[in-house]
Design an enzyme around this catalytic site. Structure first.
Site, PDB file in Angstrom:
ATOM      1  CD  GLU A 557      -3.286   0.816   1.987  1.00 41.62           C
ATOM      2  OE1 GLU A 557      -3.657   1.899   2.331  1.00 41.62           O
ATOM      3  OE2 GLU A 557      -3.476  -0.594   2.764  1.00 41.62           O
ATOM      4  N   GLY A 558       0.388   2.201  -0.853  1.00 38.02           N
ATOM      5  CA  GLY A 558       1.415   3.621  -1.182  1.00 38.02           C
ATOM      6  C   GLY A 558       2.882   3.387  -2.465  1.00 38.02           C
TER       7      GLY A 558
END
Length: 657
Positions: A557-558
């Site tokens: 995530e990211g």
């Protein structure tokens, strides 16, 4: 050092431990690799040894070149010392090199001096260098003089090279255990190997980066690619200490900001976005234009308040780290999320590397740990309040620092299950339909862990079946610390007119919760890629966030958002820099000439010409006191726009509701 935090690394491991495969993975992203083979060919009748060598050759990509140094052990130091800064070398391995060094054909020889020469060459090597070596010192002392001579010489070589390398990793049963990293190895003496703690403080990582500066103050070029790793300077305020009012007129009490449903936060400019997309149709491009990426220009225009938005020159990544206990974390290796967070603090790993390449700063944020939701509330209500305020303050700090885009990232055990529980409570989703598959470190699908996660979410929903479904109740019962802080970040960013690039289940779950506190928040969010995650797909559909891309990335995530960020920036830069097509420019010039002629023919016309509006500037609003109330923000329509039926412009030029 490279963007991973090291320039030279020693990979140790036992026989069949996977050390060579691990070393090859470290240089897999290099365009070309020079493979330095140190072992002699051996007995031609030894089929098993020949098969080992052939297996090594088969694993090498076609673009790699091979160089052999078995004829002269002193040549290895020359090869390493003569490497150029843009090269990547993989030496496999020191065990074969020591075998050749001890060969009677090369005796008498000063073996100690030869090892020292190699260590000096490694220490001064400007290239990206990976050295593989067997670790034989953990076994019994050999019973033969030749065996003892080999283990002693190899042990001395390993110690010397380990001291010269930036990093040292031990591979055991295919698992990498980092013994020395740049953030933890400064100041070690000759032959010392510094163990890496379970968590690396951000200050230590920054000190390691600062230590690469030369005495004259100039930093080593090899460290220039590391991202700026920030340490959060705020923490949830203690009870009784007031906090300065935010940019909007929001309820404030003695203990600080009150985040509650119905907050009136700003909306993006409703006119700048359509105007920007209309402008794209006039640009001088040979084809049909930017396709679906026109939405990026429209989003940036609306959030910046101008039809010609600028590229996001200042980006900050907020990595939220917080674990969830109980069945939600089934299948997650213990300590893995803490390792990822420490890796990011040290400027290493996928997220830090992508942040460095994008010129983005990286801030690792510790969020409250969450209880097992199948048995207890994830947080108590006081923790939820503090987490929301903390996230808001992180967004405020980013805006004050001049950040133009936030990227929301997360790492933590059990985040998928927590997001699924939030979606079930806010959108009526079935947990099994939004829970992604559990994939082990070896790439295998763990169905048993997935079923335990489903059971944990099912039991949590049953436990809370009679509980309120308000935003804060959902965060307390099911969401946990990371989703609560992420929700605060979205609300604070909305208050400061700061766009947010979402990526992954934590950010989307926070978006689902934030809409019940301030529906304006979702209009400041952009989703680059859904990553194939079912929870992200569903939440994006509910929030009206159409993913721009369909890359199905799964880098964490990211990291997926950072991969797409250069493309989004390029689109904005192109849209701002391209001129209009010649026919459009001629039409605009003709209109301007006609307007000038009309004004010259009618002296009174100049009195009725509206002045050009001032160019857009940064959206800033002075803090308001608890007793003040800001008037509703009413956008000014563009010149020539029709007024809605039943409304009249007021003397200030604003539209009456």
């Amino acid at each position: 050092m490279s963007v991973d935090g090291w320039n030279t690394v020693l990979v140790l491991g036992g026989i069949r431990s996977g050390k060579s495969e691990f070393a090859e993975s470290l240089v897999a992203d290099a365009p070309t690799v020079r493979y330095v083979a140190t072992s002699a060919a051996g007995d031609p009748t030894d089929a098993e040894w020949a098969a080992r060598l052939e297996a090594h050759r088969d694993r090498r990509p076609g673009g790699w070149t091979t160089e052999e140094t078995a004829d002269d052990p002193r040549r290895l130091a020359d090869v390493v010392a003569s490497a150029r800064p843009n090269e990547t070398l993989l030496v496999d391995d020191l065990g074969g090199w020591v075998t050749v060094l001890l060969d009677p054909a090369h005796q008498p020889a000063d073996d100690t001096a030869t090892v020292a020469e190699l260590a000096d060459a490694v220490r001064a090597c400007p290239a990206r260098l990976v050295v593989v070596s067997p670790e034989v010192g953990l076994s019994l002392v050999p019973t033969t003089p030749l065996g003892r001579a080999f283990t002693d010489a190899l042990g001395a070589a390993n110690r010397a090279v380990a001291d010269a390398c930036d990093a040292v990793v031990l591979v055991v049963a295919g698992q990498a255990c980092w013994l020395k990293t740049p953030a933890a190895s400064s100041g070690t003496g000759a032959g010392a190997v510094t163990a890496v703690p379970a968590t690396v403080p951000a200050a230590a990582a920054q000190a390691a980066v600062a230590a690469t500066a030369t005495p004259g103050g100039a930093r080593d070029d090899r460290a220039a690619a590391l991202p700026e790793v920030l340490t959060p300077t705020t923490a949830p305020e203690p009870a009784g200490v007031p906090w300065a009012a935010p940019t909007m007129a929001l309820p404030v009490v003695a203990t600080g900001l009150v985040i509650q449903p119905g907050m009136e936060l700003p909306m993006p400019d409703e006119y700048a976005g359509p105007q920007a997309q209309e402008r794209l149709a006039t640009l001088d491009v040979p084809g049909a234009g930017l396709g679906v990426l026109e939405r990026v220009v429209g989003f940036a225009a609306a959030t910046q308040g101008t039809p010609t938005p600028a590229s996001w020159d200042s980006v900050r990544v907020l990595l939220l780290h917080g674990d969830h206990a109980g069945g939600a974390a089934a299948g997650s290796p213990p300590g893995e999320s803490a390792r990822r967070a420490a890796q990011a603090r040290a400027g290493q790993g996928v997220l830090a590397r992508l942040a460095a390449e994008s010129g983005a700063s990286l801030q690792v944020v510790e969020t409250p740990a969450s209880e097992a939701i199948e048995d207890l509330p994830a947080l108590d209500h006081e923790q939820v309040e503090q987490a929301l305020r903390y996230g808001w303050r992180l967004a405020e700090e980013a805006a004050e620092a001049g950040v133009r885009l936030l990227v929301l990232a997360a790492c933590g055990a059990g985040t998928d299950a927590a997001a699924a529980a939030v979606l079930a409570a806010t959108a009526g989703a079935e947990p099994p339909a939004v829970l992604g598959r559990v994939v082990t470190a070896g790439g295998e699908i763990d169905d048993a862990a997935w079923m335990r996660r489903c059971a944990a979410v099912r039991d949590a929903l049953h436990r809370t079946r009679r509980s309120p479904r308000d935003a804060k109740d959902v965060l307390a019962e099911l969401g946990g610390g990371d989703i609560a802080v992420a929700t605060g970040v979205l609300l604070g960013a909305t208050a400061r007119r700061l766009p947010v690039l979402l990526d992954g289940p934590v950010g989307l779950a926070a978006g689902m919760v934030s809409r019940d506190l301030a529906g304006q928040a979702r209009h400041w969010c952009l989703l680059a890629d859904h990553g194939g995650h079912p929870a992200v797909r569903l939440a994006a559909d509910v929030l009206g966030l159409d993913p721009l891309l369909d890359l199905r990335l799964d880098l964490g995530e990211g990291a997926n958002a950072l991969t797409a960020l250069p493309l989004l920036r390029s689109v904005l830069s192109l849209a701002a820099a391209l001129p209009a097509r010649p026919d459009q420019q001629h039409a605009a010039d003709a209109d301007a000439t006609a307007s000038a002629d009309d004004a010259a023919g009618d002296p009174d016309a100049a009195a009725f010409v509206e002045p050009e509006p001032a160019g857009p500037g940064p959206a800033t609003t002075a803090p308001l006191s608890p007793t003040e109330h800001a008037p509703p923000a009413v956008p000014t329509p563009p010149a020539g726009a029709a007024e809605p039926t039943g409304s009249e412009p007021d003397p200030a030029g604003r539209r009456a509701d």
